[in-house]
Design a protein around this motif. Structure first.
Motif: not given
Length: 426
Positions: A202-207, A249-257, A276-280, A300-304
């Protein structure tokens, strides 16, 4: 030395629009950050400049305005929605006679409050030390080391050099410990790959609601709240989809601007799970008016972290906050799920997510009945330990008839390496 703000401090927020900067953090998000850190906002001061002042970031007039507000409102800290240089922070504190913290320092403070796991605390400490190393001179102004003069040469510089060396040693020590964590994660990852368990991250913007969705899918109790960076530590859980397909299922830190680069670097061990995930599952707050910008910022963060090539399904969450927006699943021209509209809070559309996950995993996994002779008891036990067996029946001669699921390459390796194992059609 750099000190973290204590919660409940009276704070004045500063947001200056700089014309030469094309992309700037929003003030609304900055308010949320300050609130998440526990600040009591007593005033907000806005302004505009063509470029930052090299000395104090703001001009003399605005500096005087801030100083008067600090004195009048008895503010304890001034928070800038910008990245300040160490000299700018130092000059601002000298003039305002209170502590000054920039956007990066504020985010680091929130991370320090939210980190609970051993790894999370290490990663936050590393980011804080890297940030602190550029501001170390602030702690030794009482020694007047920059003025020099009789009786004032030497001690300040010597102490500063000592602190820098100790700081460098601590950073090296943390990096070594984090490297051990990475190695342990790598071993765990290899074990999961050997067990043929696909990882969904799981990825995404915080909150955006990642932890709430994670809790519904895993029946876990990860802390979830309506605030920025409510959860910081990466969490992994094994789950079974409705058709009994197992996955991680992996829960990760939220991203931010404008996520500070020091944090991206420090959280490489955690973000490795994303790469390393097979699906985001890219979680988006559907009620956010800036949701398209948020999607771009997360990408942008995923690219980084080299994770942009991992297949994505965009989850538009919180549809319960929108009018006339039913749950739905949108597919591309090949029939693959691309967007799902749901509400993790009310569980509307969760069944559509299950459907999409099953379809994605089943594309990569072979489900087949095989016949395992009695003589290959160890192989049978091994398949069970890997979680590859869905059902078992027995032939009249005692052979095991197993319904298994695994990735195609491993299935073909199994058939080729064990001539006594054969396909079974019933």
């Amino acid at each position: 030395m750099f000190e973290r703000p204590r919660s409940g401090e009276r704070a004045i927020l500063i947001h200056i629009t700089i014309q030469q900067f094309h992309e700037q953090p929003t003030f609304v998000e900055f308010e949320e950050l300050a609130t998440s850190a526990g600040a009591i906002i007593v005033d907000k001061i806005l302004g505009a400049r063509s470029s930052p002042d090299p000395s104090c970031f703001v001009g003399s007039g605005k500096l005087e305005e801030i100083s008067l507000r600090v004195e009048m409102l008895e503010a304890e800290i001034v928070l800038f929605n910008h990245s300040l240089t160490p000299s700018q922070e130092r000059n601002l504190e000298k003039h305002l006679k209170c502590r000054v913290l920039d956007r990066t320092g504020l985010i680091l403070d929130i991370f320090a409050q939210r980190a609970h796991s051993f790894e999370g605390k290490l990663q936050v400490e590393l980011a804080q030390l890297q940030y602190l190393s550029t501001r170390l001179v602030r702690g030794w102004t009482h020694l007047e080391r920059q003025k020099g003069g009789i009786g004032l040469r030497g001690p300040g510089e010597t102490q500063l050099e000592t602190d820098r060396r100790l700081l460098g040693d601590r950073i090296k020590h943390i990096n070594k410990r984090l490297e051990k964590v990475r190695q342990q994660r790598q071993l765990s990852r290899k074990a999961r790959q050997k067990a043929e368990l696909p990882v969904i991250s799981l990825v995404g913007y915080t909150n955006a609601g990642k932890s709430t969705l994670f809790n519904h899918l895993t029946h876990a109790s990860v802390y979830a709240a309506d605030q920025l960076f409510a959860t910081l530590d990466a969490t992994l859980r094994r789950i079974q989809l409705p058709d009994k397909t197992p996955c991680i299922l992996a829960d990760t830190v939220g991203f931010i601007q404008h996520l500070p680069h020091t944090l991206v670097a420090a959280f490489q061990a955690t973000l490795e799970e994303t790469r390393q995930a097979s699906l985001l599952l890219h979680i988006v707050d559907a009620s956010d008016g800036h949701r398209q910008e948020r999607i771009t910022q997360v990408n942008d963060v995923l690219k980084e972290v080299d994770a942009l090539e991992v297949p994505q399904i965009i989850i538009y969450n919180k549809i319960d906050l929108l009018k006339h927006t039913p749950p739905r699943l949108e597919k591309d021209e090949t029939g693959k799920a691309r967007k799902i509209w749901l509400s993790a809070h009310t569980e509307l559309g969760i069944d559509l997510l299950h459907e999409a996950l099953q379809a994605h995993i089943n594309q990569e996994i072979i489900r087949q009945w095989i016949r395992v002779p009695v003589a290959l008891g160890k192989l049978r036990a091994h398949l069970f330990s890997l979680g590859a067996v869905l059902n078992e029946q027995f032939a009249e001669n005692g052979d095991s008839l197993l319904e298994i699921q695994m990735q195609p390459k491993y299935f073909h390796q199994l058939i080729e390496s064990e001539p006594m194992v054969s396909n079974y059609s019933g």
